[in-house]
Scaffold this active site. Structure first.
Site, short mmCIF file in Angstrom:
data_model
loop_
_atom_site.label_atom_id
_atom_site.label_comp_id
_atom_site.label_asym_id
_atom_site.label_seq_id
_atom_site.Cartn_x
_atom_site.Cartn_y
_atom_site.Cartn_z
N GLY A 89 42.07 27.47 14.27
CA GLY A 89 43.17 26.99 13.46
C GLY A 89 43.34 27.89 12.25
N ARG A 92 42.76 30.58 6.68
CA ARG A 92 43.04 31.18 5.37
C ARG A 92 44.52 31.53 5.20
NH1 ARG A 92 40.79 37.41 5.35
NH2 ARG A 92 41.26 37.94 7.51
N LYS A 112 48.49 34.88 4.37
CA LYS A 112 47.12 35.26 4.67
C LYS A 112 46.40 35.40 3.33
CE LYS A 112 44.65 38.48 7.76
NZ LYS A 112 44.85 39.63 8.67
N ASP A 124 36.09 31.15 2.55
CA ASP A 124 36.73 30.91 1.25
C ASP A 124 38.25 30.94 1.33
OD1 ASP A 124 37.34 33.62 1.46
OD2 ASP A 124 35.89 34.25 -0.05
N GLY A 125 38.80 31.25 2.50
CA GLY A 125 40.24 31.23 2.65
C GLY A 125 40.97 32.36 1.95
N ARG A 178 53.47 37.38 5.53
CA ARG A 178 53.85 38.04 6.79
C ARG A 178 55.14 37.44 7.31
NH1 ARG A 178 49.82 36.15 10.22
NH2 ARG A 178 48.46 37.95 9.88
N ARG A 185 50.75 30.47 19.41
CA ARG A 185 49.86 31.40 20.13
C ARG A 185 49.47 30.85 21.49
NH1 ARG A 185 46.83 33.36 15.16
NH2 ARG A 185 47.96 32.41 13.44
N ASP A 266 43.74 33.58 20.65
CA ASP A 266 44.40 33.04 19.46
C ASP A 266 45.17 34.11 18.70
OD1 ASP A 266 41.47 33.66 18.95
OD2 ASP A 266 42.21 33.62 16.90
N ASP A 276 48.63 39.92 13.22
CA ASP A 276 47.28 39.63 12.75
C ASP A 276 46.36 40.85 12.89
OD1 ASP A 276 45.34 38.25 11.49
OD2 ASP A 276 45.03 36.75 13.05
#
Length: 493
Positions: A89, A92, A112, A124-125, A178, A185, A266, A276
């Protein structure tokens, strides 16, 4: 000046599917926001004049996330290096919003590095500034090279210090926006198989067809009395179209000399778009076994294995689709992957060589096949940069024009080792013959060949050492000029 970015007309397409597919999240609050990159071409694509957008507008919208709700972390699973992971999922990032561009196409804005979500799994995202810079480089280079790709709208430095891996000191942080056609996906479907939720899968796929494949929806209209058959026909046509798109995308990566690095399911878009960019790398020299990720110890996602991996990921996608569709027609569609890939790869390589190509699925241009084979044989035998070879050819033709005799074409990479004479002559004579045949058939090809060479090749390919040069200037001297100068050389709307 009014911030136009805070008044964009977003559409709740994924939101309207229902909360089964996402979680509402909050954005992180950062110590500061400083715009480091803006993509004015994408602003124009969204119908916004760049002169009407100040840098602090981008910071407000995409660093502070003012005046935008809801923010959605999407749910998905995926096969990661061959192992199924049900704990994925958006960890971040989140879906900031969906809106139409000036061509009427729906676009996703996705972040992102924007903070933790329910799917952060202890992370920590955050996104390092270097990671954001790398994604800009990847997406803009691939866009110039003709790859179907997401692009970076902006990058904002956030003032936090991040610790990563074995690094002896903290690094700078950033948040990136982005723009992609979709963030749905293969793994979005795989999660629903894991949950055995066929109804949610049907709702998802019908949404995908209606929104992103309208020609398929129009070809198989769902009406009272034929709903089941029409929906099945739509979804089978969707899978067939996705096979073609992924085959073409893979061919574009391979011609570009690009290694994605993490071709987990994914990271595969339901629209066949590349996105990505983590541990990606462009080939230095021709090497099918080249890997981009240091942790890919077995070479599973090596450059030369990408067509097979993408083919296998399409087969894995059949598993959730089989809750709704028969297997045999999906397998028949998958059988088209190899011929579509080969045809498009040849076409992409020919344009990098400046040679004409019809880009057709049934292209029987044996001369083109021969030119590509001889190019690969030359690159395999000659230790020169993959991108440098094409750049050298483009530079020589731009400077000297098309050679009247094959002997006038000199080795196109002049520094380093000389090519083996036989393999050089084999390539040179084939290339020269094909370009002369093209010009003889159509005199305008003399200009077209040079134009293709300039359009479809980079003067400087962002191999690892080049990226490190850009990053060293940024990291040590806060000097963004080398990166900005390079971006200008590859700029194309």
């Amino acid at each position: 000046m009014t911030n136009l970015l805070l008044a964009l007309n977003f559409e709740p397409q994924i939101e309207s599917l229902g909360s089964e597919y996402w979680d509402v999240v909050d954005a992180a609050r950062f110590p500061r926001t400083e715009l480091r990159f803006r993509n004015d071409a994408l602003l124009r694509q969204l119908g916004i004049e760049p002169d009407a957008v100040e840098d602090h507008h981008l910071e407000q919208a995409y660093g502070c996330f003012e005046a935008r709700t809801p923010l959605l972390a999407l749910r998905y699973h995926g096969y990661q290096f061959g192992t199924y992971n049900p704990l994925l999922g958006d960890g971040r990032g989140f879906l900031y919003g969906q809106l139409r561009d000036r061509f009427g196409q729906l676009q996703d804005l996705g972040t992102k590095g924007s903070g933790t979500t329910p799917w952060s799994r202890g992370g920590d995202g955050r996104l390092t500034l270097k990671g954001g810079v790398r994604e800009i480089i990847a997406s803009e280079a691939l866009h110039r090279l003709g790859v179907t790709t997401s692009r970076t709208l902006c990058l904002v430095e956030t003032g936090e210090k991040l610790w990563r891996g074995d690094e002896p000191s903290p690094t700078r942080s950033s948040v990136m926006m982005r723009m992609a056609r979709t963030h749905l996906r293969f793994g979005t479907c795989e999660r629903l198989l894991h949950l055995r939720d066929a109804q949610s899968l049907k709702r998802l796929l019908r949404h995908v067809v209606d929104v992103y494949y309208p020609q398929i929806a129009a070809a198989y209209p769902v009406q009272e009395g034929n709903a089941a058959g029409a929906i099945e026909a739509q979804l089978l046509a969707f899978y067939a179209e996705l096979v073609e798109r992924v085959a073409r995308l893979t061919a574009e990566w391979m011609a570009a000399g690009f290694t994605h690095g993490v071709l987990n399911t994914d990271n595969m878009s339901l629209l066949g778009e590349s996105f990505d960019y983590g541990p990606f790398a462009f080939l230095d020299q021709w090497e099918p076994g080249f890997t981009a990720a240091y942790f890919d110890q077995t070479g599973l996602y090596a450059y030369g294995r990408q067509p097979g991996i993408c083919h296998n990921n399409l087969r894995l996608l059949q598993e959730p689709l089989a809750m709704l569709l028969p297997r045999q027609p999906m397998e028949q569609s998958l059988e088209t992957f190899a011929p579509i890939y080969q045809s498009h790869y040849r076409a992409c390589m020919q344009r990098r060589l400046g040679l004409p190509s019809r880009f057709g699925r049934n292209d029987n241009d044996n001369g083109g096949d021969d030119a590509v084979r001889k190019t690969l044989a030359l690159l395999a035998a000659w230790p020169v940069g993959y991108g440098a070879f094409f750049a050298g050819l483009a530079a020589q033709i731009s400077t000297k024009g098309l050679p009247e005799e094959p002997e006038a074409l000199l080795p196109v990479v002049l520094d380093g080792a000389e090519p083996a004479r036989k393999v050089w002559l084999d390539w040179r004579d084939r290339w020269w013959t094909q370009q002369r045949e093209a010009v003889s058939a159509e005199p305008a090809e003399a200009q077209a060949i040079n134009a293709r060479l300039q359009r479809w090749n980079l003067v400087k390919t962002p191999i690892r050492s080049v990226i490190e040069e850009f990053w060293h200037a940024i990291d040590q001297y806060d000097n963004w000029q080398p990166l900005q100068t390079w971006l200008k050389t590859i700029s194309v709307e």
